[in-house]
Design an enzyme around this catalytic site. Structure first.
Site, short mmCIF file in Angstrom:
data_model
loop_
_atom_site.label_atom_id
_atom_site.label_comp_id
_atom_site.label_asym_id
_atom_site.label_seq_id
_atom_site.Cartn_x
_atom_site.Cartn_y
_atom_site.Cartn_z
N LYS A 1 1.05 -1.21 0.02
CA LYS A 1 -0.31 -0.18 -0.03
C LYS A 1 0.91 1.20 0.22
O LYS A 1 2.15 1.34 0.45
CB LYS A 1 -0.95 0.09 1.18
CG LYS A 1 -0.36 0.23 2.53
CD LYS A 1 -1.21 0.37 3.73
CE LYS A 1 -0.53 0.81 5.18
NZ LYS A 1 -1.42 0.83 6.10
N HIS B 1 -7.91 -1.01 -3.27
CA HIS B 1 -8.59 -0.39 -2.29
C HIS B 1 -8.16 1.04 -2.04
O HIS B 1 -7.12 1.39 -2.49
CB HIS B 1 -8.33 -1.22 -0.79
CG HIS B 1 -8.47 -2.52 -0.92
ND1 HIS B 1 -9.49 -3.17 -0.02
CD2 HIS B 1 -8.02 -3.55 -1.73
CE1 HIS B 1 -9.35 -4.71 -0.25
NE2 HIS B 1 -8.45 -4.59 -1.16
#
Length: 646
Positions: A471, A519
């Site tokens: 991420k 996401h």
């Protein structure tokens, strides 16, 4: 051979050396051909060494004043250090004053930090009276305690997988004044500690495990100069003034009723206004950026979270199962599994991709009570949660799109000083992550390449990834320089897989292919973001977010009707306004509006009424008299629409 300090004898700021990439004391023997770099006291590594050395001085002072004290660990932490002690009674402020005074004497005595290598057997014998050190020696190099837990919170400063070392504090005569098990490195002498302060004491479980004995932890801070220490203490004072929990009460924004439970906030009408403005803004932004709004329930069959992989890898963060008609349900801790079911509800074509789904999903996480903190760490919160489904080829552009989206959101809320952090898998603990080496390598490269294209600083965070993929997080600085983790973009190759949700799309050649799932949360959580904004603005929100944008203040009751009419004109153009018709005197009304941090005050007396005007007052005390009502309204509307601070 020569000592490292000889290479930097002319630079008083150098307190350690990096030899062939490894931090060493200045007393280290440097061989010909070694690559040697000086470590300055004001560098990140230098400050850690300074603070760890100060922790040793703290422990020495404690054991001199309290001979029965047993040593835990004493690592450097962000902006400071701590040391844990097993003592019969908790420390009190008077104890900290005595300890600090003795520390100053130890520093002035110019004791030398002297490193020596020892064996496990010799260390066990030498430190037999220190049970916690003995325990750490037994865990040396193990990494975990055998049950999967880390060997010790902060224990890397004590022991490692290599040789075992002890540091002696030597007095002017070369005698050992005190010693501690430690990996180092340290300052050359205690005199090299320029400025420090003990901050507070608190209880802490040994090795961070609530099943272990509770020790007493003393926190302190140390800096490379008195000026830097003073600046740090000022930042702390300013942070206390801006504490969102305090301001939340004073401004009547939110509360945490005991009857509901810890970490579960309720928003009062004024806080609700801010929350609604945030939601309205980010909802429209998502629509503008090509997202489709969806909605999902708060609970689901437990099996759903087995399918996603969250229960095996994140089960401790979820609340226990609920029995519903003999079946186990779970409060959702994340929205992605339900979005996957929406994607899978019908056949998808490559022509639909990227497919972008978004919702305000309320999630629940079983945070430990010790980490709950106001709005910034709660058990129930709403995420502005989005999931993009795209082809692997589309993934880089989608990540870029999401990252740009996120950065513009932060700027619109007044946060424009930030850097990026890339969280990756811990390759030493692959069992905590899913996916192949190839999956992780390709996903990480996509995020890294896009992050580098922004031109922002990119800081590595090894081991910080979610179990399903790497991420990027945005680390934003607030008005007083503190860093907050805000939104994230995460690359997920796990949930779309055949053995998970088996997500597919029909490719141009008619084959079935697996999409990539990305996401993203722009706020992260609305609650946390709001808490950060309260502290960033110290409660003085820009007009567009302020719960009350205008306070109308009559000089006397005779002018109430006039200001009611002005207020009605403001409401017609969407401005939030209140008229103070209380019995307070005008100056008290102005003071009350300032305390509530209202951006604008419109004051009216006889002359204003006669001229169809108001006195236009800003919350910082500036005032323009005789402003025509229409101009005053236009001034307010322009300030609200600009989204800027006034």
């Amino acid at each position: 051979m020569s000592k490292a300090w000889e290479l930097f004898a002319d630079d008083a700021t150098i307190i350690a050396a990096r030899v062939n990439g490894t931090l060493k004391d200045l007393s280290y023997d440097v061989a010909e051909g070694d690559e040697v770099e000086g470590v300055a006291i004001d560098s990140a590594d230098g400050r850690d060494i300074l603070r760890h050395s100060t922790a040793h001085v703290l422990a020495q002072a404690v054991q001199q004043l309290f001979p029965e004290a047993k040593l835990g660990i004493g690592p450097p932490i962000q902006d400071g250090f701590y040391y844990d002690f097993d003592v019969p009674t908790p420390f009190v402020p008077e104890d900290l004053a005595k300890i600090e005074s003795l520390m100053k004497k130890i520093i002035k005595a110019n004791q030398k930090f002297s490193r020596r290598v020892t064996t496990d057997a010799d260390a066990l014998e030498e430190l037999a009276d220190e049970p916690y050190k003995v325990e750490l020696i037994g865990l040396k190099g193990a990494g975990t305690d055998g049950s999967g837990h880390e060997a010790a919170e902060g224990a890397s400063v004590e022991v490692g997988a290599g040789e075992l070392t002890i540091y002696d504090n030597l007095d002017r005569n070369g005698e050992v004044a005190w010693k501690d098990l430690c990996r180092g490195p340290h300052l050359p002498t205690t005199r090299r500690i320029p400025a420090f302060k003990l901050m507070r004491s608190a209880a802490a479980y040994w090795r961070g495990d609530e099943k272990n004995k509770q020790l007493q932890r003393i926190y302190g801070t140390a800096w490379e100069s008195q000026e830097e220490l003073d600046a740090h203490l000022h930042r702390i004072e300013e942070a206390e003034r801006r504490d969102h929990r305090k301001l939340g009460r004073e401004l009547d924004l939110f509360s945490f009723p005991d009857e509901i439970g810890s970490g579960l906030p309720v928003f009062h009408p004024k806080g609700g206004i801010i929350k609604r403005e945030m939601e309205d803004y980010v909802r429209q932004r998502h629509i503008d950026e090509g997202f489709e709004y969806v909605g999902t329930p708060h609970i689901a069959h437990e099996s759903l979270f087995h399918t996603s992989g969250h229960l095996p890898y994140y089960g401790e963060g979820m609340f226990p199962a609920l029995d519903v008609d003999g079946q186990d349900y779970r409060l959702k801790a994340m929205n992605c599994p339900m979005h996957n079911l929406i994607y899978r509800s019908r056949q998808r074509s490559y022509r639909e991709l990227p497919l972008r789904l978004f919702e305000f999903g309320h999630v629940y996480r079983n945070e430990k009570s010790g980490v709950i903190h106001g709005l910034t760490r709660v058990r129930g919160f709403a995420q502005d949660d989005s999931h993009s489904y795209c082809t692997k080829e589309q993934a880089p552009d989608e990540v870029k799109h999401l990252l740009n989206f996120m950065l513009t959101v932060l700027k619109d809320f007044g946060l424009d000083d930030f850097y990026l952090e890339l969280s990756t898998r811990d390759d030493q603990k692959k069992d905590k992550f899913v996916g192949s080496d190839e999956d992780w390598a390709s996903a990480t490269k996509v995020l890294e390449d896009v992050a580098n294209e922004t031109g922002l600083e990119l800081v590595p965070d090894p081991g910080g990834a979610a179990f399903y993929g790497p991420k990027i997080s945005v680390q934003a600085k607030d008005a007083i320089g503190r860093t907050w983790q805000m939104g994230t973009v995460q690359y997920d190759f796990n949930q779309p897989a055949a053995d998970r949700f088996n997500l597919e799309y029909i490719a141009p050649d008619g084959s079935r292919q697996q999409p990539v799932m990305i996401h993203s949360a722009k706020f992260g959580s609305i609650e946390r973001f709001l808490g950060v904004l309260v502290e960033h603005y110290a409660g003085a929100f820009p007009p567009w977010l302020a719960p009350v944008q205008v306070q109308a203040i009559p000089v006397a009751d005779a002018f109430n009707d006039y200001l009611r009419d002005v207020a009605q004109q403001l409401r017609k153009v969407g401005v939030r306004v209140e008229v103070d018709e209380s019995d307070d005197r005008m100056q008290k009304k102005i003071r009350n509006a300032q305390l509530q941090k209202v951006p604008f005050m419109l004051i009216a007396g006889g002359e204003d009424v006669a001229n169809g005007a108001v006195s236009f007052r800003y919350r910082d005390g500036r005032q323009d008299n005789g402003v025509p009502v229409a101009d005053a309204i236009a001034r307010v509307v322009a300030a609200v629409e600009s989204h800027e601070q006034v």
